[in-house]
Design an enzyme around this catalytic site. Structure first.
Site, PDB file in Angstrom:
ATOM      1  N   ASP A  43       7.729 -39.897   0.479  1.00  0.00           N
ATOM      2  CA  ASP A  43       8.140 -39.883   1.877  1.00  0.00           C
ATOM      3  C   ASP A  43       8.439 -41.288   2.382  1.00  0.00           C
ATOM      4  O   ASP A  43       7.946 -42.291   1.840  1.00  0.00           O
ATOM      5  CB  ASP A  43       7.041 -39.263   2.754  1.00  0.00           C
ATOM      6  CG  ASP A  43       7.185 -37.759   2.872  1.00  0.00           C
ATOM      7  OD1 ASP A  43       8.190 -37.220   2.397  1.00  0.00           O
ATOM      8  OD2 ASP A  43       6.277 -37.126   3.449  1.00  0.00           O
ATOM      9  N   LYS A  66      11.931 -38.652   5.485  1.00  0.00           N
ATOM     10  CA  LYS A  66      12.122 -37.751   6.616  1.00  0.00           C
ATOM     11  C   LYS A  66      11.510 -38.423   7.836  1.00  0.00           C
ATOM     12  O   LYS A  66      10.298 -38.523   7.958  1.00  0.00           O
ATOM     13  CB  LYS A  66      11.458 -36.395   6.388  1.00  0.00           C
ATOM     14  CG  LYS A  66      11.976 -35.656   5.166  1.00  0.00           C
ATOM     15  CD  LYS A  66      11.344 -34.292   5.027  1.00  0.00           C
ATOM     16  CE  LYS A  66      11.959 -33.285   5.964  1.00  0.00           C
ATOM     17  NZ  LYS A  66      13.363 -32.984   5.666  1.00  0.00           N
ATOM     18  N   MET A 187       4.354 -37.983  16.638  1.00  0.00           N
ATOM     19  CA  MET A 187       5.805 -37.905  16.848  1.00  0.00           C
ATOM     20  C   MET A 187       6.150 -37.635  18.314  1.00  0.00           C
ATOM     21  O   MET A 187       7.041 -36.860  18.627  1.00  0.00           O
ATOM     22  CB  MET A 187       6.415 -36.829  15.946  1.00  0.00           C
ATOM     23  CG  MET A 187       6.208 -37.097  14.462  1.00  0.00           C
ATOM     24  SD  MET A 187       6.629 -35.697  13.390  1.00  0.00           S
ATOM     25  CE  MET A 187       5.180 -34.647  13.629  1.00  0.00           C
TER      26      MET A 187
END
Length: 268
Positions: A43, A66, A187
């Protein structure tokens, strides 16, 4: 695919949590899995120093980043890579920032592997929400201030199959207030204005907030503010993703407020 196919598969797959970034926060089991891997699907938020320290020199490293707001590797493509590599006899490690089962799509990947007749092992990692508050010398729970903690995403699934309003922030705020819970929002920086407005329907404006960017890394930064000034505090401090937003009374009297904004308690 039946179980006979699974038993004949020569390769293996392990989902490994790389933790928040500091290589010293890896578990021993994670280190062993990385060292054994012939293929690593990595990642975007995994520290380069982890690969430099523990990956085999001959390991094939595939970066499958991502990150919100950036071009991302399609999830279906990642899953096909995992399955293909295992069927080719590789020792596959899917290396994820934080913990694979906390906003890491680990559950989706396990499901697809099982559908293909492949069982996988999962190695937990320290999630960023925990590392963020620890770096400030603050707990997530406290007998006097917080009886529990809620991990929630500020960037819920969109598109086909997604809920129209995936997170009821007002209900969450009311519950956090009445049940004395700490909220840890992943996030959430891009939607901080919306989150602030919605949470204020159930939490006081002076509720303490900390926003921590790059938790556990040498370039960690943070801002200590209040819920009523969340968006303004982020903007003034120049905090950007990846960052974790922590909301709750465990932050009252935050000792880290007197620390430089780039300080942390991991000794990095």
């Amino acid at each position: 695919m039946n179980k006979a196919t699974s038993s004949s598969t020569a390769g293996s797959c392990t989902l490994v949590g790389a933790g928040p970034g500091d290589p010293e926060l890896l578990t021993l089991k994670a280190v062993k899995a990385i060292q054994a891997a012939t293929v690593l699907l990595v990642d975007d938020l995994v520290s380069d120093s982890i690969l430099a320290s523990y990956a085999r020199p001959d390991a094939r490293i595939v970066h499958v980043g991502k990150r919100g707001g950036c071009k991302s590797t399609p999830q279906a493509f990642i899953e096909r890579l995992m399955i293909t590599a295992v069927r080719e006899g590789e020792t596959v490690v899917r290396l994820k920032g934080g913990d694979p089962f906390i906003f890491g799509r680990g559950g989706e990947e396990v499901e697809h592997l099982r559908e293909a007749g492949i069982e996988c092992t999962v190695v937990n990692g320290i999630t960023a929400g925990l590392a963020a508050v620890t770096s400030l010398g603050v707990p997530l729970t406290h007998r006097d201030h917080a009886q529990g903690v809620v991990f929630v995403t500020g960037h819920a699934k969109t598109g086909a199959g997604a809920a129209e309003d995936p997170t009821d922030w007002r209900a969450l705020a009311a519950t956090a207030h009445s049940a004395r819970l700490t909220l840890v929002i992943y996030m959430g920086v891009a939607g901080a204005g919306h989150i602030e407005r919605e949470l204020l329907h159930g939490l006081p404006g002076d509720t303490p907030v900390a926003v921590v960017q790059h938790a556990s890394l040498p370039h960690q930064r943070h801002v200590a503010t209040t819920l009523g000034k969340l968006q303004a505090g982020i903007a003034e401090a120049g905090i950007a993703s990846p960052a974790v937003i922590v909301v709750g009374d465990v932050l009252r009297g935050l000792a880290a407020a007197a620390l430089p904004a780039d300080a942390n308690r991991f000794g990095t």
